[in-house]
Design an enzyme around this catalytic site. Sequence first.
Site, PDB file in Angstrom:
ATOM      1  N   GLU A 117      -5.483  -8.545   0.936  1.00 23.60           N
ATOM      2  CA  GLU A 117      -6.143  -8.157   2.202  1.00 23.60           C
ATOM      3  C   GLU A 117      -7.610  -7.883   1.931  1.00 23.60           C
ATOM      4  O   GLU A 117      -7.956  -7.217   0.960  1.00 23.60           O
ATOM      5  CB  GLU A 117      -5.556  -6.870   2.797  1.00 23.60           C
ATOM      6  CG  GLU A 117      -4.223  -7.016   3.440  1.00 23.60           C
ATOM      7  CD  GLU A 117      -3.711  -5.708   4.045  1.00 23.60           C
ATOM      8  OE1 GLU A 117      -4.528  -4.840   4.421  1.00 23.60           O
ATOM      9  OE2 GLU A 117      -2.483  -5.558   4.108  1.00 23.60           O
ATOM     10  N   GLU A 164       0.802  -1.229   0.000  1.00 18.19           N
ATOM     11  CA  GLU A 164       0.000   0.000   0.000  1.00 18.19           C
ATOM     12  C   GLU A 164       0.835   1.280   0.000  1.00 18.19           C
ATOM     13  O   GLU A 164       0.807   2.044   0.975  1.00 18.19           O
ATOM     14  CB  GLU A 164      -0.960  -0.002   1.205  1.00 18.19           C
ATOM     15  CG  GLU A 164      -1.865  -1.213   1.250  1.00 18.19           C
ATOM     16  CD  GLU A 164      -2.839  -1.189   2.431  1.00 18.19           C
ATOM     17  OE1 GLU A 164      -2.663  -0.364   3.341  1.00 18.19           O
ATOM     18  OE2 GLU A 164      -3.770  -2.010   2.432  1.00 18.19           O
TER      19      GLU A 164
HETATM   20  O1  IFM Z   1      -4.173  -2.945   9.306  1.00 20.89           O
HETATM   21  C1  IFM Z   1      -4.105  -2.447   8.016  1.00 20.89           C
HETATM   22  C2  IFM Z   1      -2.951  -3.061   7.255  1.00 20.89           C
HETATM   23  O2  IFM Z   1      -1.749  -2.859   7.908  1.00 20.89           O
HETATM   24  C3  IFM Z   1      -2.847  -2.454   5.887  1.00 20.89           C
HETATM   25  N1  IFM Z   1      -4.105  -2.498   5.202  1.00 20.89           N
HETATM   26  C4  IFM Z   1      -5.279  -2.050   5.900  1.00 20.89           C
HETATM   27  C5  IFM Z   1      -5.370  -2.714   7.261  1.00 20.89           C
HETATM   28  C6  IFM Z   1      -6.619  -2.202   8.007  1.00 20.89           C
HETATM   29  O3  IFM Z   1      -6.542  -0.851   8.203  1.00 20.89           O
END
Ligand code: IFM
Length: 443
Positions: A352, A170
């Site tokens: 994710e 990210e």
């Molecule tokens: O916890 C985070 C993760 O580290 C990166 N993506 C989003 C998640 C939720 O906010």
Amino acid sequence: MAQYTLPQGSKMLAKQFTYGVATASFQIEGGVEHRLPCIWDTFCATPGKVADGSNGDIACDHFSLWQQDIELIASLGVDAYRLSLSWPRLITRDGELNQAGVDFYINILDALNARNIKPYVTLYHWDLPQHHEDNGGWLNRDTAYAFAHYVDLVTKAFGDRVYSYATLNEPFCSSYLGYEVGIHAPGKVGKEYGRKAAHHLLLAHGLAMQVLKRNAPHAKNGIVLNFTPCYSATDKQADIDATHFADDYFNQWYIKPIFDKCYPEIINQLPQAHQPDIHDGDMEIIGQNIDFLGINFYTRAIYRAHNEEIFEQLPPPAPLTDIGWEIYPQAFTNLLTDLDQRYTLPPIFITENGAAMADVIERGVVNDQDRVDYYQAHLNAVNDAIEQGVDIQGYFAWSLMDNFEWAEGYLKRFGIVYVDYQSQQRTIKQSGLAYRDLITSRH
Ligand code: IFM
């Protein structure tokens, strides 16, 4: 008993579809005394930055409890575990390998491989060593080269233990949240910083890809990007245009350089001082082939036009998760089909997806029906995209366990496993049991 269902014949019910759980080093490890300081240590120590005033010193104490955590992961029946490496644990102040840090991860990688759990390793999930920040952090082009150096050393040390490497997690969050609005470490604020940091992060990705191709040619190497799809509040042209601008600024900015070797057109609308410093050859480095694209999705955002700021984000409508993000799974399918149409993509992994919910543990049970519903709807959304022809080969739940949720500290729980931070006891939630049942029911 909660369970997830997918249509009969779904590709997501085949053994070849990869299911995993994901975590990140700073969010779970603790073991702070065994590594260099990083930007999140400094940020946490700054009053008012983290909601509960907490830090990552202990977190889930995975540093001590990693063996039992791997048993836990194995008990979920997953094919893969997505973890990130702590750069400040692996490298010394002089830029050499810290052997104790290398051994820590080698033990984890060996334990995963021994259980046939594929290690999906992210090389950077936001824990920049503080001494690099002291030299300008991601605003300094040198940091991209320091990253490539770190990647070179660790990938040589790990040999063929890693199934897949992602360079960055990210870069939107690292650059925009960290250097433009300052709600993440290192907490810098200024429109002149965000795009510059983003460019150096993307350059770091490209340089690291060159190293990976050399040192880990058999691993599946790529990057993980997050997307918050942008929706216009109305069908007025001004709102639609503003929404496109927001989408280019927050989403396409990070993917277009990788697949089209250029930034979105809106770069020309930004004041010179806000534009990145692009050197000859940078876009070629950034736009090298990757083996997979990791996509993280949680929610969407709604915009309308704004006179001074071009766009304005509206408060999200219900239903919301505990962190205030709208639950809107349709945006997930739309995102995946839209990206597939716009770009020539390699296989996609959902690296994710998940939800923060206000969990309660009662007599050793966490009945998180709200999270079960979220997962069910989002698994369906992924399946819909696959049915529409998008090549999606895996899905990782965020997160394996409750952990340090950045600026929210320990107040928001994303795990499919509950963590009691006092006793460090782990309890699989109903959402986790349902995930295990889905995974083990495949044939
Ligand atoms: O916890 C985070 C993760 O580290 C990166 N993506 C989003 C998640 C939720 O906010």
